[in-house]
Design an enzyme around this catalytic site. Structure first.
Site, PDB file in Angstrom:
ATOM      1  N   THR A  96       0.843  -1.189   0.000  1.00 25.23           N
ATOM      2  CA  THR A  96       0.000   0.000   0.000  1.00 25.23           C
ATOM      3  C   THR A  96       0.876   1.236   0.000  1.00 25.23           C
ATOM      4  O   THR A  96       2.099   1.140  -0.004  1.00 25.23           O
ATOM      5  CB  THR A  96      -0.952  -0.036   1.217  1.00 25.23           C
ATOM      6  OG1 THR A  96      -1.919   1.001   1.110  1.00 25.23           O
ATOM      7  CG2 THR A  96      -0.191   0.121   2.526  1.00 25.23           C
ATOM      8  N   ASN A  97       0.268   2.401  -0.056  1.00 25.41           N
ATOM      9  CA  ASN A  97       0.979   3.674  -0.006  1.00 25.41           C
ATOM     10  C   ASN A  97       0.621   4.398   1.279  1.00 25.41           C
ATOM     11  O   ASN A  97      -0.442   4.151   1.849  1.00 25.41           O
ATOM     12  CB  ASN A  97       0.550   4.572  -1.175  1.00 25.41           C
ATOM     13  CG  ASN A  97       1.201   4.186  -2.486  1.00 25.41           C
ATOM     14  OD1 ASN A  97       2.060   3.325  -2.538  1.00 25.41           O
ATOM     15  ND2 ASN A  97       0.780   4.833  -3.548  1.00 25.41           N
TER      16      ASN A  97
END
Ligand code: CTP
Ligand code: CA
Length: 223
Positions: A33-34
């Site tokens: 994810t970011n």
């Protein structure tokens, strides 16, 4: 006193906005994810609704309450965000892409949890590129007015100018200061064909209101 006689800046306008990170599964218990809290996107959705727009917010996994009067669609992956956005995009006046979309996803996601095999070796994860949601909306035959965002770790103005041209959008907004993730304050750099201007350091809701006022002026000047 005069304000109550003024029509709202985005009355009758439709705005679609992406916010938060995306999550790309590796297996049922893991993923990549970011970093993104979604706060700026949610603040913009709220400000647009206050300005009279009909707002649809496509959100990745975040821990935030839906702003009053905003229609929210929750997604996990970049592909799901793309699939939610593209059918809605042609009917919009505005598209604002604040989401921190994962650029790559695992090429295959395992249906079962990947187990250690006891050998001490680690698996390699093959990745493939996700679709570019903003560039795809901007490439529609009659696109909404598109606003991109950029969080850079260096050379913000230069990267923002290049990104605006690459994505073919009229306005690209840079997050000034590297570590804005999860924080309540920020400053914004607005880059358009004419040049750039900064909205100085403030809380994200105030920045969002100023940005929406700026975008509304551009939209109303266009038509
Ligand atoms: N964006 C998008 N879909 C993607 C990647 C990015 O819609 N698959 C949008 C973001 O929401 C943002 C803008 O494009 O509004 C710029 O995203 P950014 O990650 O800064 O740009 P990239 O083109 O992915 O380039 P890089 O990450 O290599 O800097
Ligand atoms: Ca990216």
């Amino acid at each position: 006193v005069l304000a109550i006689f003024q029509p709202k800046l985005l009355a009758g306008r439709k705005l679609l906005i992406t916010a938060g990170p995306t999550f790309e599964p590796i297996d049922p218990v893991r993923g990549i994810t970011n970093l993104s809290s979604g706060k700026m996107g949610f603040a913009i959705a709220r400000a647009a609704r206050e300005a009279g727009a009909e707002v649809t917010l496509v959100a990745g996994p975040v821990h935030l309450a839906t702003p009053r009067g905003v229609t929210r669609i929750d997604v996990q992956s970049a592909q799901q965000m793309f699939d939610a956005v593209l059918p809605l995009a042609p009917a919009q006046d505005l598209f604002v892409a604040t989401a921190a979309v994962a650029d790559w996803r695992p090429a295959q996601s395992s249906a079962q949890k990947i187990k250690k095999d006891g050998s001490g070796s680690a698996p390699s994860i093959a990745m493939c590129e996700n679709p570019d949601i903003l560039a795809s909306v901007a490439a529609l035959p009659a696109p909404p007015f598109c606003v991109g965002f950029a969080a850079e770790s260096e050379n913000l103005a230069a990267h923002a100018r290049a990104k605006r041209l690459r994505k073919k959008v009229p306005l690209l907004v840079g997050n000034v200061g590297p570590a804005t993730f999860g924080q309540d304050h920020n400053a914004l750099l607005l880059v358009d064909a004419e040049g750039e201007r900064e909205i100085p350091h403030n809380d994200k809701q105030s920045l969002a209101r100023e940005l929406i006022a700026d975008i509304a002026r551009r939209l109303n000047a266009k038509q």
